[in-house]
Design a protein around this motif. Structure first.
Motif, mmCIF file in Angstrom:
data_model
loop_
_atom_site.group_PDB
_atom_site.id
_atom_site.type_symbol
_atom_site.label_atom_id
_atom_site.label_comp_id
_atom_site.label_asym_id
_atom_site.label_seq_id
_atom_site.Cartn_x
_atom_site.Cartn_y
_atom_site.Cartn_z
ATOM 1 N N GLN A 76 1.115 -1.477 -0.197
ATOM 2 C CA GLN A 76 0.536 -0.085 -0.216
ATOM 3 C C GLN A 76 0.886 1.322 0.211
ATOM 4 N N THR A 77 2.436 1.391 0.298
ATOM 5 C CA THR A 77 2.774 2.113 0.435
ATOM 6 C C THR A 77 3.272 2.647 -0.594
ATOM 7 N N TYR A 78 3.919 1.577 -1.154
ATOM 8 C CA TYR A 78 4.847 1.601 -2.708
ATOM 9 C C TYR A 78 3.478 2.239 -3.307
ATOM 10 N N ALA A 80 0.890 4.138 -2.998
ATOM 11 C CA ALA A 80 0.525 5.429 -2.688
ATOM 12 C C ALA A 80 1.500 6.487 -2.964
ATOM 13 N N SER A 81 2.398 6.203 -2.840
ATOM 14 C CA SER A 81 4.097 6.575 -3.623
ATOM 15 C C SER A 81 4.710 6.694 -4.868
ATOM 16 N N ASP A 82 4.213 5.723 -5.476
ATOM 17 C CA ASP A 82 4.123 5.980 -6.553
ATOM 18 C C ASP A 82 3.204 6.662 -7.636
ATOM 19 N N ALA A 84 1.711 9.224 -5.765
ATOM 20 C CA ALA A 84 1.998 10.467 -5.734
ATOM 21 C C ALA A 84 3.041 11.042 -6.437
ATOM 22 N N ALA A 85 3.896 9.936 -6.732
ATOM 23 C CA ALA A 85 5.183 10.905 -8.097
ATOM 24 C C ALA A 85 4.200 11.164 -8.998
ATOM 25 N N ARG A 87 1.795 11.768 -9.959
ATOM 26 C CA ARG A 87 0.939 13.267 -9.479
ATOM 27 C C ARG A 87 2.141 14.271 -9.940
ATOM 28 N N HIS A 88 2.700 13.957 -8.711
ATOM 29 C CA HIS A 88 3.772 15.637 -8.843
ATOM 30 C C HIS A 88 4.570 15.615 -10.113
#
Length: 93
Positions: A76-78, A80-82, A84-85, A87-88
């Motif tokens: 889940q962390t990976y 979410a981070s992916d 977010a990256a 979207r950035h």
């Protein structure tokens, strides 16, 4: 490349599920404790052995469940981070 991290989210979910199922199956097998064998004078030794095996299997069940939960959390962390990256990066263009 050594400077890239690639995570297979589907594989992590599969690993998490397998760990949890293994813990559940071992826990179910453990619920049907074997009867104490009549080993004559050695019966107390076998009783101690079965007790230790039972305790060890309980620890293994807990460890498998915990490992499955931690792999699922990492997944889940990976994810979410992916996201977010991504979207950035989209916001930069």
């Amino acid at each position: 490349m050594a400077d890239r991290l690639q995570v297979d989210l589907v594989l992590l979910e599969s690993i998490s599920s397998r760990l949890r199922r293994s813990g559940e199956m071992l826990g179910a097998a453990r619920a049907g404790k074997p009867a104490m064998p009549d080993a004559g004078e050695a019966t107390p030794i076998f009783a101690e052995l079965l007790s230790r095996l039972s305790e060890s299997s309980a620890n293994l069940v807990a460890g498998l469940q915990e490992a499955g939960t931690r792999v699922a959390e990492a997944n889940q962390t990976y994810a979410a981070s992916d996201a977010a990256a991504g979207r950035h990066i989209d916001g930069a263009y």
